[in-house]
Design an enzyme around this catalytic site. Structure first.
Site, PDB file in Angstrom:
ATOM      1  N   PHE A 216       0.815  -1.221   0.000  1.00  8.76           N
ATOM      2  CA  PHE A 216       0.000   0.000   0.000  1.00  8.76           C
ATOM      3  C   PHE A 216       0.852   1.275   0.000  1.00  8.76           C
ATOM      4  O   PHE A 216       0.375   2.346   0.368  1.00  8.76           O
ATOM      5  CB  PHE A 216      -0.956   0.020   1.209  1.00  8.76           C
ATOM      6  CG  PHE A 216      -1.654  -1.268   1.481  1.00  8.76           C
ATOM      7  CD1 PHE A 216      -2.368  -1.910   0.479  1.00  8.76           C
ATOM      8  CD2 PHE A 216      -1.599  -1.869   2.724  1.00  8.76           C
ATOM      9  CE1 PHE A 216      -3.012  -3.113   0.710  1.00  8.76           C
ATOM     10  CE2 PHE A 216      -2.239  -3.077   2.967  1.00  8.76           C
ATOM     11  CZ  PHE A 216      -2.949  -3.692   1.955  1.00  8.76           C
TER      12      PHE A 216
ATOM     13  N   ARG B 241      -8.139   0.567 -21.137  1.00  7.94           N
ATOM     14  CA  ARG B 241      -8.353  -0.833 -21.481  1.00  7.94           C
ATOM     15  C   ARG B 241      -8.210  -1.698 -20.228  1.00  7.94           C
ATOM     16  O   ARG B 241      -7.251  -1.569 -19.485  1.00  7.94           O
ATOM     17  CB  ARG B 241      -7.330  -1.254 -22.529  1.00  7.94           C
ATOM     18  CG  ARG B 241      -7.524  -2.644 -23.098  1.00  7.94           C
ATOM     19  CD  ARG B 241      -6.383  -2.954 -24.052  1.00  7.94           C
ATOM     20  NE  ARG B 241      -6.580  -4.196 -24.773  1.00  7.94           N
ATOM     21  CZ  ARG B 241      -5.640  -4.767 -25.539  1.00  7.94           C
ATOM     22  NH1 ARG B 241      -4.466  -4.173 -25.667  1.00  7.94           N
ATOM     23  NH2 ARG B 241      -5.888  -5.906 -26.170  1.00  7.94           N
TER      24      ARG B 241
ATOM     25  N   LEU C  53      -7.291  -5.045 -18.691  1.00  9.58           N
ATOM     26  CA  LEU C  53      -6.535  -6.232 -19.076  1.00  9.58           C
ATOM     27  C   LEU C  53      -7.174  -7.511 -18.560  1.00  9.58           C
ATOM     28  O   LEU C  53      -7.156  -8.543 -19.239  1.00  9.58           O
ATOM     29  CB  LEU C  53      -5.104  -6.132 -18.544  1.00  9.58           C
ATOM     30  CG  LEU C  53      -4.258  -4.993 -19.123  1.00  9.58           C
ATOM     31  CD1 LEU C  53      -2.948  -4.868 -18.360  1.00  9.58           C
ATOM     32  CD2 LEU C  53      -3.988  -5.225 -20.608  1.00  9.58           C
TER      33      LEU C  53
ATOM     34  N   PRO D  69     -10.700  -8.361 -16.232  1.00  9.51           N
ATOM     35  CA  PRO D  69     -11.824  -7.852 -15.427  1.00  9.51           C
ATOM     36  C   PRO D  69     -11.861  -8.393 -14.002  1.00  9.51           C
ATOM     37  O   PRO D  69     -12.341  -7.707 -13.099  1.00  9.51           O
ATOM     38  CB  PRO D  69     -13.051  -8.316 -16.220  1.00  9.51           C
ATOM     39  CG  PRO D  69     -12.565  -8.535 -17.609  1.00  9.51           C
ATOM     40  CD  PRO D  69     -11.151  -8.988 -17.483  1.00  9.51           C
TER      41      PRO D  69
ATOM     42  N   GLY E 181      -3.636   2.662 -14.872  1.00 14.20           N
ATOM     43  CA  GLY E 181      -3.576   1.917 -13.617  1.00 14.20           C
ATOM     44  C   GLY E 181      -4.862   2.031 -12.831  1.00 14.20           C
ATOM     45  O   GLY E 181      -5.575   3.036 -12.895  1.00 14.20           O
TER      46      GLY E 181
ATOM     47  N   GLU F  29      -5.234   2.945  -7.536  1.00 15.03           N
ATOM     48  CA  GLU F  29      -5.631   4.061  -6.689  1.00 15.03           C
ATOM     49  C   GLU F  29      -7.016   4.637  -6.989  1.00 15.03           C
ATOM     50  O   GLU F  29      -7.690   5.155  -6.091  1.00 15.03           O
ATOM     51  CB  GLU F  29      -4.588   5.182  -6.808  1.00 15.03           C
ATOM     52  CG  GLU F  29      -3.510   5.106  -5.761  1.00 15.03           C
ATOM     53  CD  GLU F  29      -2.130   4.735  -6.292  1.00 15.03           C
ATOM     54  OE1 GLU F  29      -1.159   4.915  -5.565  1.00 15.03           O
ATOM     55  OE2 GLU F  29      -2.034   4.253  -7.429  1.00 15.03           O
TER      56      GLU F  29
END
Length: 746
Positions: free
Chosen positions: A248, A636, A638, A640, A710, A713
């Protein structure tokens, strides 16, 4: 055969659930010794005496290290900076007699067993000369100053310069709100304790040769640290971290157990393991306590004309840790008159540390509550206010986003949640003795890409091995990298093995900032393409080859074959091509960097809309988050399944931040008092109910070739404000201090 986009289960899942996965303190090492850290009992002052005689008298105790007998170190500010170091002079364990913060490591007891080391540590007698300390942020705001600039400002830019005339516009606003928002410090508290196992050997010249199993979010950072501090060449160092039980952000910087274990191993010429206790996990960085002021103004139709946001964050006396706290409002909303400010207050604490969505979840927790307050001043639905002030530009930089599907996040999230059925007035929705509240908020987080390298080898047995020195911090990195490699060369998942967490592999950055999928994923794609190009060269050499004049763009990899796009019947198996390589694997190493020229005219961000329902007991003030929906525009997707897990984790933590998490400082002692999982409250299973995740379709060919943003976060950023806004809707009481505990509601 398309692996990308499929909900494939984690390829490392079997090792984790069966216990085969090894963590930093679990590697079997012969002749291992154990270190136990002694922590300071005061927050500021000097050590006047250390008496280790009782500890040294115990059978099995090998040495007690202090500032008096530690080895000389090659440790200079000018050379030593880890990859996540803020401006300033990094903390040096056992440097001298000075105490800079409570819990500071001041001695290390090394013994033949952990139990003896732990008991011996309790026998070390330390005397102090105590100085007056300052640990209270709110009591020291008058000492705030501008942060020091440094290389960290590239990823953590300062607030933009003021634009327009905020004061005049605010005074002229038809509706306005201003408030002070406070949140306490928080600690990361991953399940796995921080540990380093240093295996001591020597090379042919009798020089130390170390293999280090470290809990870290970047083996490259750890090897850089050890090499610089202890003056050991890289060829004599190897850092390994195949698994990490949660980080984290706490593992972005090398923590002091790495220093302690390495120092002891070099001095004793023995292998050493140092594991920190849960209490010591509160002594090396935290999300900083922060005080914010937000003021917003709007015209009668809801058009925002004024925005003010300032923040005061705590930092240590020796480093300037900064966050991007106040910039987000100017990125999201278009008022012409904006003033933002950010200052630091140095205190007698350890340097704060990046913690999931650093600065973003802090700033948005205040800004998005202020937006809710403005909506009520206007008598306008909170979602309608955000749509009224929707902007396709980053108004700080006056440039467009590479992609922004936030409007669609609002639409799909509201539809799934049932937002249209919400009554406007607070305390207007009720069930039995519970008040029901619905709240929402916006989320935004940067979509960055750094540089990384990867290696790929198509073996003679038809298996593909790919590696990069990145980290698996629980996000699914093993799995998505395997999917990318499999897709690029048209191979089934089971024929691909991705390896990480080893400095023997090609270099990769620390795993944080939501950039790993974009950065390392792009490197994996690139190196597999290089293997593909080598295979094409081999295919061209075949007698009567249909690929003789084929270019890279003319071919594709499908079902373990290379074939022509225009004539799929013209195909050759990858095994055949490898056999043409003289009995050797087809091996390539390649690297990628962000396309700065392509990206410079765009802001790159992921966006989210969070919708939350709470149930508040009217008599007791207890809060239950009964359901929540997060709609995410993250480029996109990668995988789910792993992506959904990332967002769910962020949602849970957002709820925890809003209702539970708080590191309680007793300013009399300058010490965090609730330094255990019994006293540091986090959301548990009983606190979490119906969570729903929507991935909004988003295409982006600017962020990177893969089109990924990404997700680590973006799932947390909007949640705390959405919870706080739902609590206001339920109760009519506005709480601006997090966490919102029942005493604040009563």
């Amino acid at each position: 055969m398309t692996a990308i986009g499929k909900p494939i289960s984690r390829v490392d899942g079997n090792e984790k659930v069966t216990g085969k996965a090894k963590y930093a303190a679990e590697f079997n090492v012969p002749d291992l010794t154990y270190g136990y850290v002694v922590s300071s009992a005061i927050a500021k002052g000097k050590i006047t005496n250390i008496d280790a005689s009782d500890a040294l008298s115990l059978d099995g105790v090998l040495k007690v290290f202090t500032y008096k007998n530690r080895p000389k170190l090659a440790w200079f500010d000018i050379s030593y900076k880890d990859q996540d170091a803020p401006p300033g002079s990094p903390f040096r364990p056992l440097q001298d007699e000075t105490i800079k913060y409570s819990g500071q490591p001041i001695a290390l007891v090394v013994a033949e067993t952990f139990e003896v080391a732990r008991y011996a540590a309790s026998l070390v007698r330390i005397e102090y000369k105590e100085d007056t300390h300052e640990t209270d942020l709110e009591a020291n705001l008058h000492r705030a100053r501008e942060p020091k600039s440094g290389i960290a400002s590239l990823l953590k830019p300062p607030p933009p310069k003021p634009r327009g005339d905020f004061e005049t516009a605010y005074q002229d606003a038809s509706a306005k709100t201003n408030g002070r928002y406070v949140h306490a410090a928080e600690h990361h508290n991953p399940m796995e304790l921080f540990a380093s196992t240093v295996v001591y050997e020597t090379d042919s010249k009798k020089k130390p040769k170390l293999t280090i199993y470290d809990k870290t979010q970047g083996v490259t950072n750890s090897i850089l640290y050890v090499s610089q501090v202890f003056n050991i060449p890289f060829k004599n160092l190897r850092v390994v971290s195949p698994y990490m039980g949660g980080g984290f952000g706490a593992g972005l910087r090398p923590q002091y157990q790495l220093f302690m274990a390495t120092m002891a191993a070099l001095e004793l010429k023995r292998s050493v393991r140092v594991t920190l206790t849960r209490q010591q996990m509160f002594t090396f960085g935290h999300r900083p306590a922060t005080v914010q002021n937000v003021a917003l103004g709007a015209l009668p139709d809801g058009t925002m004309n004024a925005l003010y946001h300032d923040a005061y964050g705590e930092t240590s006396q020796f480093e300037d840790y900064t966050e991007v706290v106040v910039n987000w409002g100017g990125m999201l909303y278009p008022p012409e008159n904006v003033t933002m400010d950010y200052k630091l207050v140095p205190l007698d604490v350890y340097s704060p540390l990046d913690m999931r969505a650093p600065g973003g979840v802090t700033g948005m927790a205040a800004l998005e509550v202020a937006m809710d307050e403005l909506a009520y001043e206007l008598g306008m639905d909170p979602l309608e206010l955000r749509l009224k002030n929707y902007s396709d530009l980053d108004n700080n930089e006056k440039r467009p986003y590479s992609s922004k599907e936030l409007r669609e996040c609002f639409r799909q999230g509201a539809e799934r949640f049932g937002w249209s059925k919400r009554s406007f007035e607070p305390r207007s929705m009720k069930k039995d003795h519970n008040l029901i509240g619905w709240g929402m908020a916006t989320g935004i987080w940067d979509s960055n890409m750094l540089g990384a390298r990867a290696e790929a080898a198509l073996l003679v047995n038809g298996k593909l091995w790919v590696s990069s020195a990145t980290a698996e911090i629980g996000t699914g990195t093993y799995t998505i990298m395997t999917q990318i490699a499999a897709d690029t060369l048209g191979m089934p998942i089971e024929d691909v093995l991705f390896k990480l967490g080893d400095t023997d592999f090609p270099i990769a950055p620390i795993s944080g900032g939501s950039w790993t999928a974009a950065t390392v994923g792009s490197a994996v794609q690139a190196v597999c393409e290089e293997v593909g190009k080598s295979l094409l060269k081999l295919a061209k050499k075949m007698p009567g080859s249909p690929f003789k004049s084929a270019k890279w763009e003319d071919i594709e990899f499908v079902d373990k074959h290379l074939r022509l796009k225009k004539d799929p019947s013209a195909a050759v198996s990858l095994m055949t091509l490898v056999n043409l390589n003289g009995g050797k694997a087809v091996r390539e190493t390649s690297g990628v960097f962000a396309d700065v020229m392509k990206q410079k005219n765009f802001t790159r961000s992921a966006h989210a809309a969070a919708f939350v329902e709470v149930m508040v007991d009217e008599e007791l003030g207890t809060v239950k988050v009964t359901r929540a929906v997060s709609a995410i525009a993250g480029g996109r997707i990668l995988n789910p399944k792993t992506a959904r897990s990332q967002i769910l984790g962020g949602m849970v933590w957002g709820i925890s931040k809003a209702l539970h998490e708080e590191s309680a400082l007793d300013h009399t002692f300058g010490r965090f008092m609730n330094h255990s999982l019994a006293e540091y409250h986090v959301s548990v299973n009983a606190d979490i109910h119906d969570l729903d995740v929507i991935f909004v379709e988003e295409h982006d060919d600017v962020v990177n070739k893969l089109g990924v943003k990404g997700l680590g976060e973006i799932g947390i950023v909007g949640m705390p404000a959405a919870v706080a806004n739902a609590i206001f809707h339920a109760t009519g009481k506005r709480v601006r201090d997090l966490p919102i505990t029942l005493d604040k509601l009563l």
